[in-house]
Design an enzyme around this catalytic site. Structure first.
Site, mmCIF file in Angstrom:
data_model
loop_
_atom_site.group_PDB
_atom_site.id
_atom_site.type_symbol
_atom_site.label_atom_id
_atom_site.label_comp_id
_atom_site.label_asym_id
_atom_site.label_seq_id
_atom_site.Cartn_x
_atom_site.Cartn_y
_atom_site.Cartn_z
ATOM 1 C CG HIS A 253 -2.957 -7.007 7.883
ATOM 2 N ND1 HIS A 253 -2.008 -6.193 6.882
ATOM 3 C CD2 HIS A 253 -3.566 -6.036 8.053
ATOM 4 C CE1 HIS A 253 -2.159 -4.936 6.759
ATOM 5 N NE2 HIS A 253 -3.641 -4.776 7.678
ATOM 6 C CE1 TYR B 183 -6.104 2.010 10.546
ATOM 7 C CE2 TYR B 183 -6.822 1.281 12.863
ATOM 8 C CZ TYR B 183 -6.324 1.201 11.464
ATOM 9 O OH TYR B 183 -6.455 -0.216 11.080
ATOM 10 C CD GLU C 107 -4.278 -4.993 14.801
ATOM 11 O OE1 GLU C 107 -5.544 -5.529 14.951
ATOM 12 O OE2 GLU C 107 -3.878 -4.741 13.426
ATOM 13 C CG ASP D 203 -4.013 -2.501 2.655
ATOM 14 O OD1 ASP D 203 -4.784 -2.457 3.331
ATOM 15 O OD2 ASP D 203 -2.597 -2.757 2.811
ATOM 16 C CD1 TRP E 132 -2.215 7.762 10.081
ATOM 17 C CD2 TRP E 132 -1.688 5.728 9.341
ATOM 18 N NE1 TRP E 132 -3.327 7.267 9.654
ATOM 19 C CE2 TRP E 132 -3.110 6.023 9.207
ATOM 20 C CE3 TRP E 132 -1.249 4.634 8.698
ATOM 21 C CZ2 TRP E 132 -3.873 5.007 8.500
ATOM 22 C CZ3 TRP E 132 -2.024 3.564 7.997
ATOM 23 C CH2 TRP E 132 -3.400 3.860 7.921
ATOM 24 C CG ASN F 147 -2.130 0.909 0.868
ATOM 25 O OD1 ASN F 147 -2.338 1.646 -0.071
ATOM 26 N ND2 ASN F 147 -3.041 0.787 2.199
ATOM 27 N NE ARG G 186 -2.657 -7.466 13.023
ATOM 28 C CZ ARG G 186 -3.875 -7.615 12.381
ATOM 29 N NH1 ARG G 186 -4.567 -8.765 12.605
ATOM 30 N NH2 ARG G 186 -4.020 -6.768 11.437
ATOM 31 C CG HIS H 195 -12.245 -3.658 10.559
ATOM 32 N ND1 HIS H 195 -11.258 -2.816 10.036
ATOM 33 C CD2 HIS H 195 -11.614 -4.715 10.831
ATOM 34 C CE1 HIS H 195 -10.382 -3.543 10.069
ATOM 35 N NE2 HIS H 195 -10.326 -4.698 10.474
ATOM 36 C CG ASP I 184 -4.653 -1.787 14.750
ATOM 37 O OD1 ASP I 184 -3.937 -1.450 15.253
ATOM 38 O OD2 ASP I 184 -5.074 -1.853 13.561
ATOM 39 C CG HIS J 118 -2.639 1.844 12.969
ATOM 40 N ND1 HIS J 118 -2.029 2.550 12.168
ATOM 41 C CD2 HIS J 118 -3.295 0.699 12.231
ATOM 42 C CE1 HIS J 118 -2.179 2.156 10.777
ATOM 43 N NE2 HIS J 118 -2.786 1.113 10.779
ATOM 44 N NE ARG K 90 -9.843 -2.630 13.477
ATOM 45 C CZ ARG K 90 -9.049 -1.899 12.817
ATOM 46 N NH1 ARG K 90 -7.956 -2.308 12.553
ATOM 47 N NH2 ARG K 90 -9.722 -0.691 12.113
ATOM 48 C CD GLU L 125 -7.478 -6.590 9.802
ATOM 49 O OE1 GLU L 125 -6.278 -6.964 9.341
ATOM 50 O OE2 GLU L 125 -7.799 -5.542 10.184
HETATM 51 O O1 EZ4 Z 1 -3.687 0.418 8.493
HETATM 52 O O2 EZ4 Z 1 -3.787 -2.121 5.981
HETATM 53 O O3 EZ4 Z 1 -5.332 -3.992 10.950
HETATM 54 N N1 EZ4 Z 1 -5.595 -3.402 10.130
HETATM 55 C C1 EZ4 Z 1 -4.728 -2.147 9.887
HETATM 56 C C2 EZ4 Z 1 -4.878 -1.818 8.516
HETATM 57 C C3 EZ4 Z 1 -3.942 -0.797 7.819
HETATM 58 C C4 EZ4 Z 1 -3.566 -1.167 6.598
HETATM 59 C C5 EZ4 Z 1 -2.670 -0.224 5.825
HETATM 60 O O4 EZ4 Z 1 -2.232 -0.380 4.528
HETATM 61 O O5 EZ4 Z 1 -3.977 -1.859 10.636
HETATM 62 O O6 EZ4 Z 1 -5.913 -1.140 8.432
HETATM 63 CO CO CO Z 2 -3.792 -3.074 12.355
#
Ligand code: EZ4
Ligand code: CO
Length: 404
Positions: free
Chosen positions: A314, A160, A238, A318, A404, A38, A285, A123, A212, A214, A148, A341
Site C-alpha cells: 500500500h 471511491y 485488489e 495517508d 467502504w 487514517n 498489500r 493512479h 481496486d 475496495h 491502477r 503503490e
Molecule cells: O482507501 O489509504 O489502494 N489504496 C487504497 C487507499 C485507501 C486509503 C484509506 O486510508 O485503497 O486509497
Molecule cells: Co486499496
C-alpha cells in the site's frame, strides 16, 4: 550501547493528518517512524505518548527485535491496527537509527539490493471511461510502467478513487463526521468491464493494469468480476472482498485466473496466514506503518515467498513519506517484491518531510543516505495543527451500511 533518551510524538496536518514518532539517543543520533492511522490518528498518538514512549527511555536503541517482542508480547493485548501502528513507528525509527549508526542506507542492512529500482504503479481515474482512459495516457507519459484505473459508475455518487483536479486524491474528508456515499453492486459489476475494454483498446496488451474493488463485493460477485475481466489481463484485482473470512477467497479462486491482491488493512502475519498457505492470493498489500514495521513486514514477505506470493505494498497519501521511505528500503531488498503503490504527496507534505527517495523512469529509488533518508521538520510541522478528518461511510440505496 546506544541509549534512547527521548521519544516524542508529532501530530500535524501538512495537507492531511500525520502522526510521527521521533526517537533520540544519547549519542545525538535520531530516527523517525510513521504512526498514521487514517481517521483514528489520535488513538495511536495516545498509545505511543501514554504507554510506549515512557518504556523506551533507557533502552538500547540497537536491540530492534527485542524491543519489537517487548512491545508486542509485553502488552498482553496483541495485534490490532492501533497497537501495530504504534509498534511499527518504534521499529521504523530504530531501523533508521541503526542505519545512521552504521553509516549505511537501511536496505544494505536488509541484505542489499535485489533490483535496480522499485517499480511503482500510479493512479488514473475519471468520472467517465473516456476521462479515465485519458488519465492513463497522462501517467504513461510521466513514465509509469503500471497503472491502477478507477472510474465513475453511472448512478453512484462519490465513487471511491475518482476525483477532479490535479491535487492528490484524499478520501478522508475534513470535519467532525464522515461524509456518506452510496453503493450499488449491480451497477458497478456492469460498468467495470467496459472500462478495461476501453483501456486495453487504447494501450494494447503490454501496459500493467490494476483495479481496486475496495472490499465491496461478496466472494461469488468477485468471482464473476474476475472472470468477466480475464481477457483484459489485469495484473491484479485488489481487495475484492473484505478479508476477515480468509477461506472465502477459495470461492473466488475456483472461478477465475485474475490475480488477487489483498491486505492494505492487514496488521499482522495472522491476517494472511491461510490466504498465503492455501495460495488463495497473489500479492499481499501490507505495509510498514500498519503491519508492525520493517521487522514484521519482512517476516510477512518471507512467509509469502514460500508460497509464490509477492509483495504489493500500500502506498496511498495517508501513509507518510516516512512509511514510504521505509517501504522502499524493504522493496528493493526482498527477493519476492511485486509492485509498490505510489501516490505522490502534496507539496506541503514533502516540505515537512524532507526525503531522499526519488521517482525516475517508472521507479522509486530509496536513495543512499544512511538510515531511511527521511526526516520531519518539526518547526514547520507545528504550523499545521491536527484537523479532524474521517474516511467516508458507505450505504446501499436503501440505507444499509456497506463496506467502504
Ligand atoms: O482507501 O489509504 O489502494 N489504496 C487504497 C487507499 C485507501 C486509503 C484509506 O486510508 O485503497 O486509497
Ligand atoms: Co486499496
Amino acid at each position: 550501547m546506544t541509549t534512547i533518551v527521548d521519544a516524542s510524538v508529532i501530530v500535524s496536518c501538512p495537507g492531511r493528518n500525520f502522526v510521527t514518532l521521533k526517537i533520540r539517543t544519547d549519542d545525538g543520533v535520531s530516527g523517525v517512524g510513521d504512526a498514521t492511522l487514517n481517521g483514528r490518528e489520535l488513538a495511536v498518538a495516545s498509545y505511543l505518548r501514554d504507554h510506549v514512549c515512557p518504556l523506551l527511555i533507557g533502552r538500547d536503541a540497537q536491540r530492534i527485535e527485542d524491543t519489537w517482542q517487548y512491545l508486542y508480547k509485553g502488552a498482553y493485548w496483541r495485534r490490532g491496527p492501533v497497537t501495530m501502528a504504534a509498534i511499527a513507528a518504534v521499529d521504523t525509527a530504530l531501523w533508521d537509527i541503526k542505519g545512521k549508526l552504521a553509516g549505511l542506507p537501511v536496505y544494505q542492512l536488509l541484505g542489499g539490493r535485489s533490483r535496480e529500482g522499485v517499480t511503482v504503479y500510479g493512479h488514473a481515474n475519471g468520472e467517465s471511461v473516456a476521462e479515465a482512459v485519458d488519465d492513463v495516457a497522462r501517467l504513461v507519459d510521466l513514465g509509469y510502467r503500471a497503472v491502477r484505473v478507477q472510474c465513475g459508475i453511472p448512478g453512484i455518487e462519490k465513487m471511491y478513487g475518482v476525483h477532479k483536479g490535479s491535487t492528490p486524491y484524499e478520501p478522508a474528508g475534513a470535519g467532525a463526521r464522515p461524509v456518506e456515499a452510496t453503493w450499488s453492486t449491480q451497477r458497478y459489476l456492469t460498468h467495470v468491464p467496459r472500462l478495461f475494454e476501453a483501456v486495453r483498446d487504447r494501450f494494447g496488451p503490454d501496459l500493467t493494469l490494476l483495479h481496486d474493488v475496495h472490499h465491496r463485493l461478496t466472494p461469488i460477485e468477485a468471482a464473476r468480476l474476475g472472470k468477466r475481466v480475464e481477457d483484459y489481463a489485469l495484473h491484479w484485482l485488489e481487495d475484492p472482498v473484505p478479508a476477515e473470512l480468509q477461506e472465502g477467497f477459495r470461492l473466488i479462486r475456483t472461478h477465475t485466473t485474475t490475480p488477487i491482491a489483498v491486505g492494505e488493512v492487514f496488521n499482522s502475519i495472522w491476517d494472511c496466514q491461510q490466504l498465503v498457505a492455501e495460495q488463495l492470493v497473489d500479492f499481499v498489500r501490507a505495509t510498514v506503518v500498519h503491519a508492525g514495521g520493517i521487522t514484521h513486514l519482512r517476516r510477512i514477505f518471507d512467509y509469502c515467498a514460500l508460497y509464490h506470493v509477492r509483495s504489493g505494498s500500500h502506498g496511498a497519501t495517508d501513509l507518510s513519506p516516512v512509511c514510504m521511505a521505509a517501504a522502499l528500503h524493504l522493496d528493493v531488498a526482498i527477493p519476492n517484491f511485486g509492485l509498490q503503490e505510489y501516490m505522490p504527496h502534496a507539496e506541503v507534505t514533502d516540505e515537512v518531510f524532507p526525503r531522499s527517495y526519488r521517482f525516475a523512469d517508472g521507479y522509486l529509488h530509496p536513495g543512499e543516505e544512511p538510515g531511511l533518508g527521511v526526516d520531519i521538520d518539526e518547526k514547520l510541522a507545528a504550523r499545521y495543527p491536527y484537523q479532524p478528518a474521517y474516511l467516508p461511510v458507505n450505504r446501499l440505496t436503501d440505507g444499509t451500511v456497506h463496506s467502504w
